[in-house]
Motif scaffolding. Sequence first.
Motif, PDB file in Angstrom:
ATOM      1  N   UNK A 141      -3.791 123.736  14.544  1.00 56.00           N
ATOM      2  CA  UNK A 141      -3.262 124.256  13.294  1.00 56.00           C
ATOM      3  C   UNK A 141      -1.815 124.696  13.350  1.00 56.00           C
ATOM      4  N   UNK A 142      -1.164 124.517  14.485  1.00 55.89           N
ATOM      5  CA  UNK A 142       0.260 124.867  14.585  1.00 55.89           C
ATOM      6  C   UNK A 142       1.071 123.694  14.043  1.00 55.89           C
ATOM      7  N   UNK A 143       1.997 124.011  13.152  1.00 56.40           N
ATOM      8  CA  UNK A 143       2.897 122.977  12.637  1.00 56.40           C
ATOM      9  C   UNK A 143       4.202 123.046  13.423  1.00 56.40           C
ATOM     10  N   UNK A 144       4.713 121.871  13.774  1.00 53.66           N
ATOM     11  CA  UNK A 144       5.963 121.804  14.528  1.00 53.66           C
ATOM     12  C   UNK A 144       7.072 122.579  13.806  1.00 53.66           C
ATOM     13  N   UNK A 145       7.089 122.526  12.489  1.00 52.77           N
ATOM     14  CA  UNK A 145       8.135 123.193  11.709  1.00 52.77           C
ATOM     15  C   UNK A 145       8.057 124.718  11.794  1.00 52.77           C
ATOM     16  N   UNK A 146       6.893 125.257  12.200  1.00 55.15           N
ATOM     17  CA  UNK A 146       6.740 126.712  12.325  1.00 55.15           C
ATOM     18  C   UNK A 146       7.199 127.250  13.680  1.00 55.15           C
ATOM     19  N   UNK A 147       7.376 126.375  14.648  1.00 53.04           N
ATOM     20  CA  UNK A 147       7.672 126.824  16.010  1.00 53.04           C
ATOM     21  C   UNK A 147       8.979 127.622  16.101  1.00 53.04           C
ATOM     22  N   UNK A 148      10.077 127.202  15.491  1.00 59.71           N
ATOM     23  CA  UNK A 148      11.290 128.027  15.609  1.00 59.71           C
ATOM     24  C   UNK A 148      11.098 129.454  15.085  1.00 59.71           C
ATOM     25  N   UNK A 149      10.388 129.609  13.991  1.00 56.07           N
ATOM     26  CA  UNK A 149      10.155 130.953  13.452  1.00 56.07           C
ATOM     27  C   UNK A 149       9.224 131.748  14.376  1.00 56.07           C
ATOM     28  N   UNK A 150       8.179 131.110  14.913  1.00 53.06           N
ATOM     29  CA  UNK A 150       7.272 131.790  15.833  1.00 53.06           C
ATOM     30  C   UNK A 150       8.036 132.249  17.083  1.00 53.06           C
ATOM     31  N   UNK A 151       8.890 131.379  17.608  1.00 56.77           N
ATOM     32  CA  UNK A 151       9.671 131.728  18.804  1.00 56.77           C
ATOM     33  C   UNK A 151      10.645 132.858  18.503  1.00 56.77           C
ATOM     34  N   UNK A 152      11.245 132.847  17.312  1.00 53.72           N
ATOM     35  CA  UNK A 152      12.183 133.923  16.944  1.00 53.72           C
ATOM     36  C   UNK A 152      11.465 135.261  16.893  1.00 53.72           C
ATOM     37  N   UNK A 153      10.248 135.287  16.331  1.00 59.41           N
ATOM     38  CA  UNK A 153       9.475 136.534  16.285  1.00 59.41           C
ATOM     39  C   UNK A 153       9.108 137.003  17.698  1.00 59.41           C
ATOM     40  N   UNK A 154       8.658 136.080  18.539  1.00 57.08           N
ATOM     41  CA  UNK A 154       8.292 136.440  19.918  1.00 57.08           C
ATOM     42  C   UNK A 154       9.519 136.938  20.682  1.00 57.08           C
ATOM     43  N   UNK A 171      14.406 129.047  23.422  1.00 52.37           N
ATOM     44  CA  UNK A 171      14.051 127.651  23.711  1.00 52.37           C
ATOM     45  C   UNK A 171      12.803 127.574  24.595  1.00 52.37           C
ATOM     46  N   UNK A 172      12.709 128.450  25.580  1.00 47.35           N
ATOM     47  CA  UNK A 172      11.521 128.466  26.440  1.00 47.35           C
ATOM     48  C   UNK A 172      10.281 128.871  25.650  1.00 47.35           C
ATOM     49  N   UNK A 173      10.451 129.809  24.722  1.00 46.43           N
ATOM     50  CA  UNK A 173       9.327 130.207  23.872  1.00 46.43           C
ATOM     51  C   UNK A 173       8.880 129.043  22.984  1.00 46.43           C
ATOM     52  N   UNK A 174       9.853 128.309  22.453  1.00 43.53           N
ATOM     53  CA  UNK A 174       9.493 127.147  21.627  1.00 43.53           C
ATOM     54  C   UNK A 174       8.684 126.144  22.452  1.00 43.53           C
ATOM     55  N   UNK A 175       9.097 125.892  23.681  1.00 38.62           N
ATOM     56  CA  UNK A 175       8.361 124.964  24.554  1.00 38.62           C
ATOM     57  C   UNK A 175       6.964 125.494  24.860  1.00 38.62           C
ATOM     58  N   UNK A 176       6.859 126.830  25.044  1.00 39.53           N
ATOM     59  CA  UNK A 176       5.553 127.432  25.306  1.00 39.53           C
ATOM     60  C   UNK A 176       4.609 127.165  24.129  1.00 39.53           C
ATOM     61  N   UNK A 177       5.103 127.299  22.894  1.00 36.51           N
ATOM     62  CA  UNK A 177       4.253 127.017  21.734  1.00 36.51           C
ATOM     63  C   UNK A 177       3.859 125.546  21.673  1.00 36.51           C
ATOM     64  N   UNK A 178       4.746 124.653  22.088  1.00 31.97           N
ATOM     65  CA  UNK A 178       4.386 123.231  22.139  1.00 31.97           C
ATOM     66  C   UNK A 178       3.260 122.998  23.144  1.00 31.97           C
ATOM     67  N   UNK A 179       3.316 123.694  24.284  1.00 32.85           N
ATOM     68  CA  UNK A 179       2.266 123.575  25.290  1.00 32.85           C
ATOM     69  C   UNK A 179       0.951 124.125  24.752  1.00 32.85           C
ATOM     70  N   UNK A 180       1.006 125.295  24.088  1.00 28.16           N
ATOM     71  CA  UNK A 180      -0.197 125.903  23.521  1.00 28.16           C
ATOM     72  C   UNK A 180      -0.840 124.968  22.500  1.00 28.16           C
ATOM     73  N   UNK A 181      -0.008 124.252  21.760  1.00 26.98           N
ATOM     74  CA  UNK A 181      -0.529 123.300  20.769  1.00 26.98           C
ATOM     75  C   UNK A 181      -0.957 121.994  21.425  1.00 26.98           C
ATOM     76  N   UNK A 182      -0.664 121.821  22.701  1.00 30.04           N
ATOM     77  CA  UNK A 182      -1.021 120.579  23.383  1.00 30.04           C
ATOM     78  C   UNK A 182      -0.279 119.383  22.826  1.00 30.04           C
ATOM     79  N   UNK A 183       0.919 119.663  22.262  1.00 31.10           N
ATOM     80  CA  UNK A 183       1.719 118.626  21.602  1.00 31.10           C
ATOM     81  C   UNK A 183       0.918 117.890  20.529  1.00 31.10           C
ATOM     82  N   UNK A 184      -0.075 118.576  19.953  1.00 31.57           N
ATOM     83  CA  UNK A 184      -0.904 118.026  18.874  1.00 31.57           C
ATOM     84  C   UNK A 184      -0.672 118.910  17.651  1.00 31.57           C
ATOM     85  N   UNK A 185       0.267 118.535  16.794  1.00 24.15           N
ATOM     86  CA  UNK A 185       0.660 119.387  15.699  1.00 24.15           C
ATOM     87  C   UNK A 185      -0.044 119.014  14.407  1.00 24.15           C
ATOM     88  N   UNK A 186      -0.336 120.044  13.630  1.00 26.97           N
ATOM     89  CA  UNK A 186      -0.962 119.873  12.311  1.00 26.97           C
ATOM     90  C   UNK A 186      -0.108 118.944  11.474  1.00 26.97           C
TER      91      UNK A 186
END
Length: 189
Positions: A141-154, A171-186
């Motif tokens: 359920x993570x959308x790629x477009x939400x990752x920058x905002x999620x990383x900014x909050x973290x 940038x590392x936080x953004x990559x962490x969210x990509x890993x958590x999503x398994x590179x499978x974005x909504x």
Amino acid sequence: MLRESACQAIIGFGGGSAMDCAKGVGARIAQPNKPINKMRGLLRVHRLLPLLIAVPNTAGTGSEVTLAAVITDDETHHKYPINDFVLLPRFAVHDPEFTRGLPASITGQTGMGALTHAVEAFIDWVDRMNAALDIPKYVTGIRRSDIPEMAAHADAEANPLYPVPLLMDRLELMRMYEVVAGDMFEGEN
């Protein structure tokens, strides 16, 4: 120059950082001619510390029962460990009364820190249990477009005083969210 006879006991009272500081002081007393950064890594203290008593006043990191001290480099602000058996406190005093006066936010944060360390210690066991219980490995359920905002909050919530080996940048936080999503974005699959 510090002399071993100048200090018969060191008491580390407080959170993990205070106890790690006490361990660092003990290491410097044991090795007065060796800078603390030269003790970085494994088994580099080599000499007995004065009596070390650890008294935690938070749920904390468990520094009172480990052979590690996490030190923050003043110049780079990166954290590094000193690991030596001589850093194990000889006594640890656990009294819940010491935590009663803490603000709720500190109690919650240190409690979550202690829980996180416990989970990290059993991560392999957790992975096996998750597989056995069919718990998904990735968050959906993570959308790629939400990752920058999620990383900014973290990134805004990051605490440079928390005893972790490395703080992630945006940038590392953004990559962490990509890993958590398994590179499978909504919406992309």
